[in-house]
Scaffold this motif. Structure first.
Motif, PDB file in Angstrom:
ATOM      1  N   VAL A  37       0.960  -1.394   0.034  1.00  0.00           N
ATOM      2  CA  VAL A  37      -0.263  -0.024  -0.218  1.00  0.00           C
ATOM      3  C   VAL A  37       0.766   1.433  -0.194  1.00  0.00           C
ATOM      4  N   ARG A  38       0.452   2.240  -0.788  1.00  0.00           N
ATOM      5  CA  ARG A  38       1.231   3.551  -0.406  1.00  0.00           C
ATOM      6  C   ARG A  38       0.194   4.334  -1.067  1.00  0.00           C
ATOM      7  N   GLY A  39      -0.398   5.470   0.029  1.00  0.00           N
ATOM      8  CA  GLY A  39      -1.685   6.295  -0.159  1.00  0.00           C
ATOM      9  C   GLY A  39      -2.719   5.490   0.372  1.00  0.00           C
ATOM     10  N   ASN A  40      -3.450   6.256  -0.630  1.00  0.00           N
ATOM     11  CA  ASN A  40      -4.792   5.600  -1.063  1.00  0.00           C
ATOM     12  C   ASN A  40      -4.896   4.396  -2.045  1.00  0.00           C
ATOM     13  N   ILE A  41      -3.676   2.848  -2.564  1.00  0.00           N
ATOM     14  CA  ILE A  41      -3.634   2.557  -3.416  1.00  0.00           C
ATOM     15  C   ILE A  41      -2.888   1.370  -3.275  1.00  0.00           C
ATOM     16  N   ALA A  42      -4.121   0.729  -3.039  1.00  0.00           N
ATOM     17  CA  ALA A  42      -2.841  -0.914  -3.288  1.00  0.00           C
ATOM     18  C   ALA A  42      -2.858  -1.544  -4.503  1.00  0.00           C
ATOM     19  N   VAL A  43      -1.736  -2.510  -4.152  1.00  0.00           N
ATOM     20  CA  VAL A  43      -1.008  -3.330  -5.865  1.00  0.00           C
ATOM     21  C   VAL A  43      -0.884  -4.552  -5.305  1.00  0.00           C
ATOM     22  N   ALA A  44      -1.056  -5.213  -5.805  1.00  0.00           N
ATOM     23  CA  ALA A  44      -0.838  -7.474  -5.467  1.00  0.00           C
ATOM     24  C   ALA A  44      -1.007  -7.490  -6.765  1.00  0.00           C
ATOM     25  N   SER A  45       0.555  -8.928  -6.214  1.00  0.00           N
ATOM     26  CA  SER A  45       0.904 -10.251  -7.374  1.00  0.00           C
ATOM     27  C   SER A  45      -0.373 -10.867  -7.147  1.00  0.00           C
TER      28      SER A  45
END
Length: 350
Positions: free
Chosen positions: A100-108
């Motif tokens: 997570v950074r800020g209000n955005i998350a990423v996943a593999s």
């Protein structure tokens, strides 16, 4: 599972005395010091290696509304509140790591060979899946993210020792057209396999784990520069294969600590965040004082955050637990008061 008071976490740590040699042991001449888990998330009910990697999102205005994200590598993304209770499940396919950074998350997403993107509502903490970006490589394994100005970085890692760096302007999230800016050969030895990684934007560096070798550092300002070795499993600092999850506790002026999971030994190695990244000690995570939260073993992913939370003014360390308490049954995530890590290792309170 109510959010415990800071005092209870401290008592549970100090209740472990030097006589309890089952929890305090020596390896490579360095004591592995016990800290107690404070609370835990609801389990991912079922048999198998399911839970993998956590990440915490901290609410900017009311820290009590913060949420914990946790990947399920069979099914998708779980969301928990700060009692550990599950509040959402997003059926996105098999997710391995999340950040997570800020209000955005990423996943593999190794089911669709893509980066899965999520938005987090700034007011409510509700998580929404907004789309996937195909990586054109098989099985994105680990992932970490960074944020520099309005540039969001997403870096999936792979079992062939490579890492990709994708960028997206945060103002263009709705169009979701990130750019692949480079692909880096990080893994150099052993089986090359990468997984855990973390961005340190303040100091312009990225740490990456090569599972059978050790920890590498990349230059965020020159992504094509050669990786620099931080530590290896051969240096007798407590690191062992598999080198798994990693994250940083951020202090002031770029100070802080890098925490790395040494999976096979059920322990975590803590390093200075700034070069030369001196090892500061090793911890293991034990059951809490009343036994309501079991000890941690064979950790894969982890997350660290220095933001003050209710009952945890120094932040938290969150780790995946393989055995809850039986191996690969009802896996979940354990939360540790960072203040107990500071006390155990004699770290400077910044």
């Amino acid at each position: 599972m109510k959010f415990p008071a800071l005092a209870l976490a401290a008592v549970s740590t100090f209740a472990l005395t030097a006589c309890e040699t089952d929890d305090v042991w020596i390896d490579d001449g360095i004591p592995a010091l016990p800290v107690a888990a404070s609370f835990e998330t609801d389990p991912m009910t079922g048999v198998g290696d399911r839970a993998d990697d956590p990440a915490i999102w901290v609410h900017a205005g009311d820290a009590s509304k913060s949420v914990i994200l946790g990947t399920n590598k069979d099914e998708g993304l779980h969301v928990y509140d700060l009692t550990g209770a599950e509040t959402q499940f997003l059926d996105t396919g098999a997710l391995n790591n999340v950040d997570v950074r800020g209000n955005i998350a990423v996943a593999s997403n190794d089911e669709t060979d893509s980066i899965s993107w999520f938005s987090i509502d700034a007011a409510t903490g509700a998580v929404a899946h907004i789309g996937d970006t195909p990586t054109s490589k098989d099985e994105p394994y680990g992932i970490c993210s960074g944020l520099v100005g309005t540039t969001y970085y997403a870096m999936p890692t792979y079992k062939d020792g490579k890492a990709q760096v994708w960028t997206l302007d945060t103002g263009a999230l709705s169009t979701l057209q990130p750019e692949l800016v480079t692909e880096i050969q990080v893994g150099q030895f052993g089986q090359l396999q990468l997984e855990g990684c973390v961005f340190d934007e303040t100091n312009g560096q990225i740490f990456v784990g090569e599972e059978e070798h050790g920890v590498w550092k990349l230059d965020l300002n020159d992504l094509n520069a050669a990786p620099v070795s931080v530590d290896t499993i051969a240096t007798a600092n407590g690191l062992v294969a598999d080198v798994e999850g990693m994250d940083i506790w951020e202090g002031e002026n770029g100070e802080g600590y890098l925490v790395v999971s040494a999976q096979a030994a059920n322990r975590f190695v803590v390093y200075d965040l700034k070069a030369p990244h001196a090892p500061r000690g090793i911890i293991t995570i034990t059951a809490n004082a009343d036994g309501s939260v079991d000890a941690v073993s064979h950790t894969d992913g982890l997350d660290v955050n220095s933001a003050p939370l209710p009952g945890f003014p120094r932040g938290v360390l969150i780790v995946q637990d393989d055995a809850n308490p039986d191996p690969e049954v009802d896996q979940n995530f354990k939360i540790v008061d960072w203040a107990t890590v500071e006390t155990a290792l004699g770290l400077d309170a910044e």
